[in-house]
Design a protein around this motif. Structure first.
Motif, PDB file in Angstrom:
ATOM      1  N   UNK A 110       0.772  -1.371   0.167  1.00 17.99           N
ATOM      2  CA  UNK A 110       0.049  -0.007  -0.043  1.00 17.99           C
ATOM      3  C   UNK A 110       0.939   1.002  -0.127  1.00 17.99           C
ATOM      4  N   UNK A 111       1.908   1.128   0.617  1.00 18.04           N
ATOM      5  CA  UNK A 111       2.843   2.202   0.898  1.00 18.04           C
ATOM      6  C   UNK A 111       3.468   2.454  -0.576  1.00 18.04           C
ATOM      7  N   UNK A 112       3.924   1.549  -1.039  1.00 17.12           N
ATOM      8  CA  UNK A 112       4.667   1.788  -2.261  1.00 17.12           C
ATOM      9  C   UNK A 112       3.743   2.015  -3.524  1.00 17.12           C
ATOM     10  N   UNK A 113       2.247   1.420  -3.436  1.00 16.86           N
ATOM     11  CA  UNK A 113       1.350   1.880  -4.324  1.00 16.86           C
ATOM     12  C   UNK A 113       1.211   3.659  -4.491  1.00 16.86           C
ATOM     13  N   UNK A 166      -6.023  -0.082  -6.309  1.00 16.52           N
ATOM     14  CA  UNK A 166      -5.533  -0.172  -5.285  1.00 16.52           C
ATOM     15  C   UNK A 166      -5.761  -1.346  -4.332  1.00 16.52           C
ATOM     16  N   UNK A 167      -7.046  -1.719  -4.189  1.00 17.07           N
ATOM     17  CA  UNK A 167      -7.882  -2.733  -3.380  1.00 17.07           C
ATOM     18  C   UNK A 167      -7.268  -3.938  -4.079  1.00 17.07           C
ATOM     19  N   UNK A 168      -7.361  -4.037  -5.536  1.00 18.35           N
ATOM     20  CA  UNK A 168      -7.184  -5.323  -6.181  1.00 18.35           C
ATOM     21  C   UNK A 168      -5.472  -5.829  -6.044  1.00 18.35           C
ATOM     22  N   UNK A 169      -4.951  -4.889  -5.930  1.00 20.78           N
ATOM     23  CA  UNK A 169      -3.397  -5.299  -6.168  1.00 20.78           C
ATOM     24  C   UNK A 169      -2.523  -5.558  -4.941  1.00 20.78           C
ATOM     25  N   UNK A 170      -3.061  -4.596  -3.831  1.00 17.53           N
ATOM     26  CA  UNK A 170      -2.223  -4.379  -2.616  1.00 17.53           C
ATOM     27  C   UNK A 170      -2.339  -5.939  -1.747  1.00 17.53           C
ATOM     28  N   UNK A 171      -3.055  -6.665  -1.884  1.00 18.94           N
ATOM     29  CA  UNK A 171      -3.161  -7.914  -1.433  1.00 18.94           C
ATOM     30  C   UNK A 171      -2.175  -9.076  -1.959  1.00 18.94           C
ATOM     31  N   UNK A 172      -1.805  -8.705  -3.223  1.00 17.95           N
ATOM     32  CA  UNK A 172      -1.292  -9.660  -4.289  1.00 17.95           C
ATOM     33  C   UNK A 172       0.263  -9.574  -4.501  1.00 17.95           C
ATOM     34  N   UNK A 220       3.340  -6.241  -5.925  1.00 21.62           N
ATOM     35  CA  UNK A 220       3.226  -4.897  -6.453  1.00 21.62           C
ATOM     36  C   UNK A 220       4.264  -4.747  -7.369  1.00 21.62           C
ATOM     37  N   UNK A 221       3.810  -4.083  -8.300  1.00 20.21           N
ATOM     38  CA  UNK A 221       4.699  -3.639  -9.437  1.00 20.21           C
ATOM     39  C   UNK A 221       4.330  -2.473 -10.105  1.00 20.21           C
ATOM     40  N   UNK A 222       5.372  -1.423 -10.343  1.00 18.85           N
ATOM     41  CA  UNK A 222       4.744   0.059 -10.481  1.00 18.85           C
ATOM     42  C   UNK A 222       3.810   0.333 -11.468  1.00 18.85           C
ATOM     43  N   UNK A 223       3.749  -0.390 -12.717  1.00 23.98           N
ATOM     44  CA  UNK A 223       2.890  -0.057 -13.769  1.00 23.98           C
ATOM     45  C   UNK A 223       1.430  -0.669 -13.176  1.00 23.98           C
TER      46      UNK A 223
END
Length: 423
Positions: free
Chosen positions: A321-324, A375-381, A383-386
């Motif tokens: 989440x922080x990196x996002x 954000x909700x979809x990716x942070x549990x999985x 993290x890639x910048x794109x």
């Protein structure tokens, strides 16, 4: 939903498009003119050309077999070049630069919706030269096509939801659904754009009968677009795979005992580099022989880790989440000054532009919900910048308002607009 009105300078927008294309070609020549790395789409495309059909071997883990790892449009885009050229890399990059540059047109449309045509041209120029977008054609991934598709989707949604033009009818919502279906066949997270647009359409119209009908038509068009791919997956893989078969694997990449939650340990090593030999052997000894079962196996491994290490999982989610919302210091791209500077730029000017849009009453809930769903979809999985590209695009379009306000204070925009005849 015309891009340009009769009094607009069409020439100006075509000049911005040409500049965007040349800028991308220059970046390609510097960073990707020689044969670059090839990813899964390219491997699948090569199998198609070789007569094996839409298949893959999961980098040697499985025997070559039918796959639904990634949706088909970008893969077949690569297939066309593999048929035409012995070494198609440079031609692929050039085509991606051209298609990615087309995003200046929906960027103009969105900018004009936010304020006026002057703002539309500014939004198009920002899109043309923003580093994170301009560098996307240098890799053989679906983002060069997906990015302008996102902007087109947002522009069409705002045009339809405003419904100020008499010719907009049921068929336009159906066609919009078809478009979102094709966008999803470029990258599966197009479904999140679908969800954001439909939810905001309903909220904006307070769940009226007309908005419910319009949303239903969007879904019909969407399902019609993806159904050939979904039916193919279910028949060939003999499993209920609607869009893709990599969810379990991606969940595992971000959630196993040696995971750092992101793609990289450092700019030179992926997160898998730290996995010890013993665990690698355990994985190799337990790999199933079918793709859907392999994806399920990785998913079970991830859920086992989460169940046994809930605190660690929460920490990984918090890190993602922080990196996002900031930046991932482990990724090689994010250490680039142009990338980091560009991100700081859009955050400052995008938030400021959002406040201006609120005052102008042109702000839309999709500007919040779209990035939020990603954000909700990716942070549990993982993290890639794109993965946060929707947030970048929204902030960039809103930045046109704040930058335009600054320039107008000095009279630059008015003088330039007067010279070229833009209102």
């Amino acid at each position: 939903m015309k891009i340009l009105s009769k009094n607009s300078s069409r020439t100006g927008l075509w000049i911005i498009f040409a500049a965007a294309f040349v800028f991308r070609l220059l970046i390609i020549f510097i960073f990707a003119w020689d044969r670059g790395p090839h990813f899964e789409n390219y491997a699948i495309a090569k199998n198609i050309v070789s007569g094996f059909g839409y298949s893959w071997d999961w980098d040697g883990i499985l025997k070559v077999q039918p796959t639904a790892l990634l949706p088909p449009i970008y893969t077949y885009f690569l297939v066309a070049f593999l048929y035409l050229f012995d070494e198609p890399s440079r031609w692929i990059y050039i085509a991606q630069a051209f298609l990615n540059s087309l995003g200046v047109f929906p960027a103009f449309g969105l900018g004009r919706q936010l304020r006026n045509e002057r703002n539309g041209f500014l939004a198009a120029a920002l899109y043309a030269f923003f580093p994170e977008i301009a560098i996307s054609p240098t890799k053989m991934i679906s983002e060069p096509l997906f990015i302008p598709g996102i902007l087109m989707g947002l522009w069409i949604y705002r045009s339809l939801s405003a419904n100020k033009e008499k010719y907009i009818g049921a068929r336009h919502f159906f066609l919009f659904g078809l478009f979102l279906g094709f966008l999803t066949l470029i990258k599966t997270t197009g479904t999140l754009i679908l969800a954001a647009c439909c939810i905001c359409l309903l909220l904006k119209n307070r769940f009226s009968g007309a908005s419910l009908k319009s949303t239903a038509l969007i879904f019909v068009g969407f399902i019609l677009a993806i159904s050939p791919w979904s039916v193919r997956n279910m028949v060939v893989l003999k499993a209920p795979v609607v869009l893709g078969s990599n969810m379990g694997y991606n969940l595992w990449r971000g959630n196993h005992p040696w995971s750092k939650g992101t793609e990289y340990l450092n700019p030179k090593q992926t997160s898998e580099a730290e996995i010890p030999l013993e665990y690698r052997k355990y994985l190799e000894n337990n790999y199933p022989d079918k793709e859907t079962e392999l994806d399920s196996f990785f998913g079970k491994e991830a859920f086992r880790f989460i169940k046994e290490n809930p605190k660690r999982y929460v920490n990984l989610v918090a890190k993602r989440a922080l990196y996002f919302i900031t930046y991932d210091p482990t990724h090689p791209l994010t250490r680039n000054l142009a990338y980091l500077g560009g991100y700081i730029f859009v955050v400052i000017f995008g938030v400021w532009g959002g406040l201006i849009a609120r005052k102008l009453k042109t702000f839309d809930c999709v500007f919040i919900l779209g990035p939020l769903l990603f954000f909700i979809f990716y942070i549990p999985i993982v993290m890639v910048p794109r993965f946060r590209i929707v947030m970048i695009l929204v902030l960039l379009m809103l930045s046109s308002l704040s930058i335009g306000s600054l320039l107008e204070r000095e009279g630059y925009i008015r003088r330039l607009a007067h010279k070229v005849g833009i209102k």
